[in-house]
Design an enzyme around this catalytic site. Structure first.
Site, PDB file in Angstrom:
ATOM      1  N   ALA A 273       0.843  -1.164   0.017  1.00  0.00           N
ATOM      2  CA  ALA A 273      -0.041   0.045   0.112  1.00  0.00           C
ATOM      3  C   ALA A 273       0.888   1.231  -0.120  1.00  0.00           C
ATOM      4  O   ALA A 273       1.906   1.160   0.212  1.00  0.00           O
ATOM      5  CB  ALA A 273      -0.932  -0.072   1.301  1.00  0.00           C
TER       6      ALA A 273
ATOM      7  N   GLU B  76      -0.608  -9.233  -0.393  1.00  0.00           N
ATOM      8  CA  GLU B  76      -2.065  -9.349  -0.153  1.00  0.00           C
ATOM      9  C   GLU B  76      -2.852  -9.543  -1.317  1.00  0.00           C
ATOM     10  O   GLU B  76      -3.872 -10.395  -1.626  1.00  0.00           O
ATOM     11  CB  GLU B  76      -2.784  -8.377   0.912  1.00  0.00           C
TER      12      GLU B  76
HETATM   13  N1  COA Z   1       4.505   3.084  -0.581  1.00  0.00           N
HETATM   14  C1  COA Z   1       5.001   4.226  -1.078  1.00  0.00           C
HETATM   15  N2  COA Z   1       6.114   4.392  -1.813  1.00  0.00           N
HETATM   16  C2  COA Z   1       6.991   3.518  -2.239  1.00  0.00           C
HETATM   17  C3  COA Z   1       6.430   2.082  -1.620  1.00  0.00           C
HETATM   18  C4  COA Z   1       5.374   2.092  -0.681  1.00  0.00           C
HETATM   19  N3  COA Z   1       4.767   0.838  -0.358  1.00  0.00           N
HETATM   20  N4  COA Z   1       7.591   1.289  -2.017  1.00  0.00           N
HETATM   21  C5  COA Z   1       8.394   2.032  -2.534  1.00  0.00           C
HETATM   22  N5  COA Z   1       7.980   3.055  -2.795  1.00  0.00           N
HETATM   23  C6  COA Z   1       8.811   4.283  -3.368  1.00  0.00           C
HETATM   24  C7  COA Z   1       9.967   4.833  -2.510  1.00  0.00           C
HETATM   25  O1  COA Z   1       9.698   5.567  -1.635  1.00  0.00           O
HETATM   26  C8  COA Z   1      10.763   5.377  -3.794  1.00  0.00           C
HETATM   27  O2  COA Z   1      10.181   6.514  -4.043  1.00  0.00           O
HETATM   28  P1  COA Z   1      11.115   7.949  -4.350  1.00  0.00           P
HETATM   29  O3  COA Z   1      11.753   7.503  -5.575  1.00  0.00           O
HETATM   30  O4  COA Z   1      10.278   8.816  -4.846  1.00  0.00           O
HETATM   31  O5  COA Z   1      11.986   7.932  -3.005  1.00  0.00           O
HETATM   32  C9  COA Z   1      10.395   4.433  -5.076  1.00  0.00           C
HETATM   33  O6  COA Z   1       9.090   3.871  -4.824  1.00  0.00           O
HETATM   34  C10 COA Z   1      11.657   3.379  -5.303  1.00  0.00           C
HETATM   35  O7  COA Z   1      11.745   2.685  -4.013  1.00  0.00           O
HETATM   36  P2  COA Z   1      12.940   2.417  -3.127  1.00  0.00           P
HETATM   37  O8  COA Z   1      12.839   2.180  -1.897  1.00  0.00           O
HETATM   38  O9  COA Z   1      13.939   3.561  -3.689  1.00  0.00           O
HETATM   39  O10 COA Z   1      13.488   1.020  -4.097  1.00  0.00           O
HETATM   40  P3  COA Z   1      14.646   0.308  -3.202  1.00  0.00           P
HETATM   41  O11 COA Z   1      15.179  -0.792  -4.617  1.00  0.00           O
HETATM   42  O12 COA Z   1      15.528   0.715  -2.560  1.00  0.00           O
HETATM   43  O13 COA Z   1      13.818  -0.828  -2.346  1.00  0.00           O
HETATM   44  C11 COA Z   1      12.014  -1.992  -1.488  1.00  0.00           C
HETATM   45  C12 COA Z   1      12.786  -1.474  -2.753  1.00  0.00           C
HETATM   46  C13 COA Z   1      10.528  -2.672  -2.095  1.00  0.00           C
HETATM   47  C14 COA Z   1      12.474  -2.938  -0.632  1.00  0.00           C
HETATM   48  C15 COA Z   1      11.497  -0.679  -0.624  1.00  0.00           C
HETATM   49  O14 COA Z   1      10.929   0.364  -1.646  1.00  0.00           O
HETATM   50  C16 COA Z   1      10.561  -0.863   0.291  1.00  0.00           C
HETATM   51  O15 COA Z   1      10.820  -1.477   1.318  1.00  0.00           O
HETATM   52  N6  COA Z   1       9.278  -0.403   0.100  1.00  0.00           N
HETATM   53  C17 COA Z   1       8.258  -0.607   1.044  1.00  0.00           C
HETATM   54  C18 COA Z   1       7.872  -2.021   1.299  1.00  0.00           C
HETATM   55  C19 COA Z   1       6.514  -2.270   2.473  1.00  0.00           C
HETATM   56  O16 COA Z   1       6.836  -1.742   3.539  1.00  0.00           O
HETATM   57  N7  COA Z   1       5.646  -2.246   1.986  1.00  0.00           N
HETATM   58  C20 COA Z   1       4.296  -2.330   2.724  1.00  0.00           C
HETATM   59  C21 COA Z   1       3.459  -1.291   3.085  1.00  0.00           C
HETATM   60  S1  COA Z   1       2.155  -1.449   4.138  1.00  0.00           S
END
Ligand code: COA
Length: 263
Positions: A66, A114
């Site tokens: 989300a 999910e």
């Molecule tokens: N919600 C909002 N934005 C998200 C997101 C999420 N769930 N997951 C990734 N993004 C965004 C990041 O903030 C980033 O945005 P920006 O470029 O404007 O800063 C962009 O997507 C790319 O993600 P980034 O984190 O830079 O990629 P990464 O390769 O370093 O890491 C993940 C990938 C998936 C490990 C990491 O993005 C992450 O941990 N995301 C959240 C996962 C999460 O907690 N999901 C459950 C939510 S309830």
């Protein structure tokens, strides 16, 4: 059919829905959720659609969860409303009389895992990763994840994943039964379509009945809702009363490690 965050394609009775927010790793914001809600209605209503695939744009993420930026400043009631809306959309996917399968092309985290689990089964590309990392944010899954993960992989494995926030790779996902097949990224949609072509040749009403029967296993009615899902709703909402959720979400958005106090 034109959407802001979804791409759609219909060929040979197979409707492919691609979640298309690559700059945010296809995270589920309000617009995606509203559009998913609409597009699932299309699956139900359009006679030309026999079955469907849900996938994500690019080769990095199916859906990375989300959209965390929309969690800031939610209170308990708003948290519950958000989870209810998500649960309802994912129920609609799960209870679709036409098969809907997830072609998981990368990260399937949080709401992405999910969403994949609400589909009738899952096929993954070799780089896919699955996880429910909500506890990192001071949260829990709110779109059915606590229930479907436990149904799909068993209680011990599910609780471990839920409370460690660990991600699993496709070897483990296959071993756990979370996915049916793992294929090369470039073969993912072909594999999904070849299975759906077989299903599309079967009796649609019988296919619908199989899905319906499989879906009622283990369901019990409780307080006007499905037991575990109602519990998940109120627990999800309660998270928004905590300081930890504010800290977890701020830490993610500020790209720093969260410092949880347990309150
Ligand atoms: N919600 C909002 N934005 C998200 C997101 C999420 N769930 N997951 C990734 N993004 C965004 C990041 O903030 C980033 O945005 P920006 O470029 O404007 O800063 C962009 O997507 C790319 O993600 P980034 O984190 O830079 O990629 P990464 O390769 O370093 O890491 C993940 C990938 C998936 C490990 C990491 O993005 C992450 O941990 N995301 C959240 C996962 C999460 O907690 N999901 C459950 C939510 S309830």
């Amino acid at each position: 059919m034109s959407y802001q965050t979804l791409l759609t394609d219909l060929s040979e009775g197979i409707f492919t829905i691609t979640i298309n927010r690559p700059d945010k790793l296809n995270a589920l914001n309000k617009v995606v959720m509203d559009e998913l809600n609409d597009v699932i209605d299309v699956i139900y209503k359009n006679d030309k659609i026999k079955s469907a695939i849900i996938t994500g744009t690019g080769n990095k993420a199916f859906v990375a969860g989300a959209d965390i930026s929309e969690f800031q400043d939610l209170n308990k009631e708003q948290g519950m409303d958000m989870a209810k809306k998500g649960q309802d959309i994912f129920f609609k996917i799960e209870n679709s009389p036409k098969p809907i399968i997830a072609a998981v092309n990368g990260f399937a985290l949080g709401g992405g895992c999910e969403l994949a689990m609400s589909c009738h089964f899952r096929i993954a590309s070799e780089n896919a990763k699955f996880g429910q990392p909500e506890v990192n944010l001071g949260l829990i899954p709110g779109y059915g994840g606590t229930q479907r993960l436990t149904q799909l992989i068993g209680k011990g494995r599910a609780i471990e994943l839920l409370i460690t926030a660990n991600m699993i790779d496709t070897n483990t996902a296959l071993q756990y039964g979370l996915v049916n097949y793992v294929v090369a990224q470039e073969e993912l949609l072909n594999k999904a379509k070849s299975i759906l072509k077989v299903i599309n040749s079967k009796a649609p009403l019988a296919v619908a009945s199989c899905i319906k029967c499989a879906n009622v296993v283990g369901q019990e009615i409780n307080n006007g809702g499905y037991g575990g899902y109602a519990t998940e709703l109120s627990e999800f909402g309660k998270c928004f009363n905590s300081n930890d959720v504010k800290e977890g979400i701020s830490a993610f958005l500020e790209k720093r490690k969260a410092d949880f106090k347990g309150n």
